[in-house]
Design an enzyme around this catalytic site. Structure first.
Site, mmCIF file in Angstrom:
data_model
loop_
_atom_site.group_PDB
_atom_site.id
_atom_site.type_symbol
_atom_site.label_atom_id
_atom_site.label_comp_id
_atom_site.label_asym_id
_atom_site.label_seq_id
_atom_site.Cartn_x
_atom_site.Cartn_y
_atom_site.Cartn_z
ATOM 1 N N LYS A 41 0.901 -1.041 -0.128
ATOM 2 C CA LYS A 41 0.345 0.125 -0.097
ATOM 3 C C LYS A 41 0.736 0.912 0.296
ATOM 4 C CE LYS A 41 -3.861 -1.989 1.920
ATOM 5 N NZ LYS A 41 -4.482 -2.560 3.402
ATOM 6 N N ARG A 42 2.082 1.806 0.776
ATOM 7 C CA ARG A 42 2.579 2.482 0.400
ATOM 8 C C ARG A 42 3.488 2.654 -1.082
ATOM 9 N NH1 ARG A 42 6.771 -0.511 3.731
ATOM 10 N NH2 ARG A 42 5.124 -1.228 4.616
#
Ligand code: GLU
Length: 465
Positions: free
Chosen positions: A238-239
């Site tokens: 998700k980063r």
């Protein structure tokens, strides 16, 4: 032998890109071999698994056409099977009870770490002949010496030293089975022939093969897929990327584009870039999957989605666009020529949401001018706007051709470079410098609307002086 593959998600998060790629390769491999594709929900981690994540995963796969050939099974409903298997391993003398406390194990790890060794269970309970009790776990007797080799369809021969593997836990002290045991028992009981999964599971494979051997199960075919990486070359998360499949659908990427993109993560076929599911079933070869990590490139996805959107008939495109038009508040019935407007803008952006947003100024008044564009092109453009407005107002026939003639005349008369002529008008009409060719853009409005919008731009200029 019939090929049977499976996708075995743990429902501890929403369906993510890496998971869909694994499911896709399993599905395609089964279909091209006229075999079966199964889904198994690995929900033994009761604390982190949820029904919502399970539905999200199953629905997401079904939305892109990856449906299993049998109803999915859930590990949480099959505990008896795992316990019977554990009993069998005990009977054959391939497992033992161990009562090492957490403190003792922590101590062991610390000592190993300070001696520069890999931390692993040292087998101290192996020969103690302990009985089952409330504080014992069941451990597999893993061979101490020799090596374990298996053939991987992607990586070729893979060899692990048994001395690197410790005696893994099969049953916890509360009697619940561990991930490795469940996984092996299920692959056998579901008749799985081929395990295709992420490379992060590679080190699990020798452990699971030891369990298989302890149970006398036949060996399986393996393929470990390269990790999916973000553009920063780190593991996709998700980063560094949007990882949830649903988020891509919400942006207006087509299911077929996602399949196309995911298939190309770690696999290619010459210069061919555009694939639909049927092409993959025809062309995909698991042996051609690369070993190196595969970068998920969002610019490439845009390019692919552009192709897939362009390949839709106008009616199919319209149907797919409809929910996005609703979401940005466009009511197409407001305009008689809405089909013409959509046709002109359909490739303006690589996603349906992007196209829907670009369509807003054609269905409602311009709310604000893009500041940078206005400063660069609108300021000081009064003479251009007035000239073109006057000429357009005098037109008897209102169509792209007659409008183009006015624009040509303006350019000659005012002797301006094209952007100086076109951009102020474009901004007046749409709020930004992006639109189809200017003649076409203007022809999508009626002459009254064009006149009003140029008036508004002139008013804006008068107020900003
Ligand atoms: N449940 C495991 C996971 O979600 C997959 C195990 C496997 O494919 O063997 O990563």
């Amino acid at each position: 032998m019939t090929k049977v593959t499976r996708f075995a998600p743990s429902p501890t998060g929403a369906l993510h890109i890496g998971g869909v790629r694994t499911a896709l390769f399993n599905f395609v491999y089964a279909k091209q071999n006229k075999g079966k594709f199964l889904i198994r929900v690995e929900d033994t981690d009761a604390e982190r698994s949820t029904k919502e994540f399970e539905s999200n995963i199953l629905k997401g796969l079904s939305d892109i056409g990856i449906d299993p050939d049998e109803s999915p099974v859930r590990q949480s409903e099959r505990f008896n099977l795992y316990k019977l298997a554990a009993e069998k391993i005990i009977e054959t003398g391939n497992a033992y009870w161990c009562d090492c406390s957490k403190e003792a194990l922590d101590e062991m790890r610390k000592e190993q770490e300070s001696a520069g060794k890999k931390p692993m269970y040292d087998g101290r309970s192996r020969n103690l002949g302990l009985k089952r009790s409330d504080n014992t776990v069941l451990r597999l007797k893993t061979p101490k010496d020799g090596e374990l080799a298996f053939h991987d369809l992607v990586r070729g021969e893979v060899i692990f030293q048994n001395s690197e593997l410790d005696d893994l836990i099969l049953l916890r002290s509360d009697g619940s089975p561990t991930y490795h045991l469940c996984n092996v028992v299920d692959d056998f009981s579901q008749g799985v022939s081929t395990v295709i999964r992420g490379e992060d599971h590679l080190s699990n494979t020798p452990r699971q093969i030891h369990i298989q051997q302890a149970l006398g199960y036949p060996s399986l075919e393996y393929a470990h897929l390269p990790m999916v990486l973000g553009q920063d070359k780190k593991r996709l998360s998700k980063r560094n990327a949007v990882t949830s499949l649903q988020d891509y659908f919400d942006q207006g990427y087509l299911e077929s584009s996602m399949i196309n993109m995911l298939a190309r993560l770690g696999w290619s076929k010459g210069d061919k870039e555009i694939f639909y599911l049927d092409d993959l079933i025809e062309d995909f070869r698991i042996q051609e999957v690369q070993k190196a990590g595969a970068v998920f490139d969002s610019a490439k996805l845009d390019w692919i989605n552009n192709h897939h959107l362009a390949a839709l008939s106008f009616d199919a495109f319209n149907e797919r666009l409809a929910p996005f038009l609703d979401s940005v508040g466009i009511d197409v019935t407001q305009k008689k020529n809405s089909r013409e407007i959509i046709a002109a803008l359909r490739s303006s952006k690589p996603t349906l949401l992007g196209v829907a947003r670009d369509l807003i100024p054609y269905f409602s008044e311009v709310q604000a001018y893009d500041e940078k564009a206005a400063n660069k092109f609108l300021i000081g453009s009064e003479a251009v706007l007035e000239f073109v407005q006057r000429k357009l107002n005098g037109l008897e026939i209102w169509n792209e051709e007659s409008i183009d003639n006015v624009l040509k005349e303006a350019q000659t008369k005012l002797s301006l470079p094209t952007p100086k002529l076109n951009q102020p008008i474009r901004i007046a009409m749409t709020g930004s410098t992006q639109s189809p060719s200017l003649g076409l853009t203007l022809s999508l409005f009626d002459s009254v609307e064009v006149n009003n919008r140029i008036d508004s731009a002139l008013k804006y200029l008068a107020n900003s002086n």
